[in-house]
Design a protein around this motif. Structure first.
Motif, PDB file in Angstrom:
ATOM      1  N   UNK A 133       6.104  27.139  39.579  1.00 55.49           N
ATOM      2  CA  UNK A 133       7.260  27.938  39.163  1.00 55.49           C
ATOM      3  C   UNK A 133       7.106  28.401  37.716  1.00 55.49           C
ATOM      4  N   UNK A 134       7.770  29.501  37.416  1.00 57.76           N
ATOM      5  CA  UNK A 134       7.824  30.057  36.064  1.00 57.76           C
ATOM      6  C   UNK A 134       9.286  30.232  35.687  1.00 57.76           C
ATOM      7  N   UNK A 135       9.581  30.059  34.421  1.00 53.87           N
ATOM      8  CA  UNK A 135      10.931  30.311  33.935  1.00 53.87           C
ATOM      9  C   UNK A 135      10.883  31.375  32.852  1.00 53.87           C
ATOM     10  N   UNK A 136      11.822  32.295  32.952  1.00 53.01           N
ATOM     11  CA  UNK A 136      11.967  33.312  31.914  1.00 53.01           C
ATOM     12  C   UNK A 136      12.671  32.690  30.709  1.00 53.01           C
ATOM     13  N   UNK A 137      12.559  33.370  29.577  1.00 57.02           N
ATOM     14  CA  UNK A 137      13.293  32.923  28.389  1.00 57.02           C
ATOM     15  C   UNK A 137      14.785  32.881  28.697  1.00 57.02           C
ATOM     16  N   UNK A 138      15.282  33.862  29.415  1.00 58.67           N
ATOM     17  CA  UNK A 138      16.698  33.900  29.793  1.00 58.67           C
ATOM     18  C   UNK A 138      17.088  32.625  30.534  1.00 58.67           C
ATOM     19  N   UNK A 139      16.287  32.249  31.533  1.00 57.72           N
ATOM     20  CA  UNK A 139      16.608  31.056  32.313  1.00 57.72           C
ATOM     21  C   UNK A 139      16.573  29.801  31.440  1.00 57.72           C
ATOM     22  N   UNK A 140      15.656  29.758  30.504  1.00 54.08           N
ATOM     23  CA  UNK A 140      15.596  28.604  29.604  1.00 54.08           C
ATOM     24  C   UNK A 140      16.854  28.537  28.746  1.00 54.08           C
ATOM     25  N   UNK A 141      17.299  29.668  28.203  1.00 51.36           N
ATOM     26  CA  UNK A 141      18.521  29.655  27.392  1.00 51.36           C
ATOM     27  C   UNK A 141      19.731  29.236  28.227  1.00 51.36           C
ATOM     28  N   UNK A 142      19.812  29.700  29.457  1.00 52.63           N
ATOM     29  CA  UNK A 142      20.910  29.286  30.341  1.00 52.63           C
ATOM     30  C   UNK A 142      20.811  27.786  30.626  1.00 52.63           C
ATOM     31  N   UNK A 143      19.602  27.293  30.804  1.00 55.28           N
ATOM     32  CA  UNK A 143      19.391  25.862  31.029  1.00 55.28           C
ATOM     33  C   UNK A 143      19.842  25.046  29.813  1.00 55.28           C
ATOM     34  N   UNK A 144      19.531  25.527  28.606  1.00 53.69           N
ATOM     35  CA  UNK A 144      19.961  24.833  27.391  1.00 53.69           C
ATOM     36  C   UNK A 144      21.490  24.767  27.347  1.00 53.69           C
ATOM     37  N   UNK A 145      22.146  25.858  27.709  1.00 54.36           N
ATOM     38  CA  UNK A 145      23.620  25.869  27.749  1.00 54.36           C
ATOM     39  C   UNK A 145      24.126  24.830  28.752  1.00 54.36           C
ATOM     40  N   UNK A 146      23.536  24.814  29.946  1.00 55.99           N
ATOM     41  CA  UNK A 146      23.965  23.866  30.977  1.00 55.99           C
ATOM     42  C   UNK A 146      23.746  22.427  30.533  1.00 55.99           C
TER      43      UNK A 146
END
Length: 169
Positions: A133-146
């Motif tokens: 799997x790959x994560x975009x920067x966007x998904x990482x930022x959303x993950x940090x929020x979560x």
């Protein structure tokens, strides 16, 4: 030398506002807490307020490094896993809050300035990640929020058990 203020709008502004909200709730749980209290377990869990703040800061920093440098930047030894979740000798709650504040500034700056939120990196090999799997920067930022929101809830429970203080309500 003058600095230019970065104006952030749209999606990035929304993400920054969410991060600020949940970080604020998270930090609120530590207001007025002594180092001794920050080390106390108030539930059957191993979690403490100081340990949670240290953990959230460490994980956020790790994810930012992932965005910038790829999966190898996330490597940490298993030997320090437990110490990433508690205040060890010589560490203070104030010191960890200051560290968290600095990491938050770095995260916010990256979110405001990264060229492409769709840029992705392969996830490191780990049992909790889908292979390949790959994560975009966007998904990482959303993950940090979560992660921040989830741990703010944990911290609220710990604080309420410590002295009755609640973040909300």
């Amino acid at each position: 030398m003058t600095s230019t203020e970065i104006v952030v709008t749209g999606e990035r502004a929304d993400l920054l506002q969410l991060l600020a909200k949940h970080r604020g709730l998270f930090r609120f749980t530590a207001q007025g807490v002594t180092d001794e209290q920050a080390r106390l377990r108030t539930t059957v869990s191993e979690l403490t307020l100081g340990g949670l703040i240290k953990h959230v800061a460490t994980v956020e920093q790790s994810w930012v490094r992932f965005i910038q440098h790829g999966p190898d930047a996330m490597a940490s030894g298993a030997e320090d896993w437990a110490d990433q979740h508690r205040l060890v000798e010589g560490e203070t709650l104030e010191g960890q809050l200051a560290r968290y504040e600095e990491i938050a500034r770095e995260t916010d700056e990256l979110l405001a300035t990264i060229e492409d939120l769709d840029a992705s990196q392969p996830l490191p090999a780990a049992p909790w990640f889908e292979p390949g799997a790959r994560w975009s920067a966007r998904r990482v930022f959303v993950h940090i929020i979560a992660e921040t929101a989830q741990h703010a809830g944990h911290a609220d429970i710990i604080r309420e058990a410590l002295d009755g203080q609640k973040s909300m309500g």
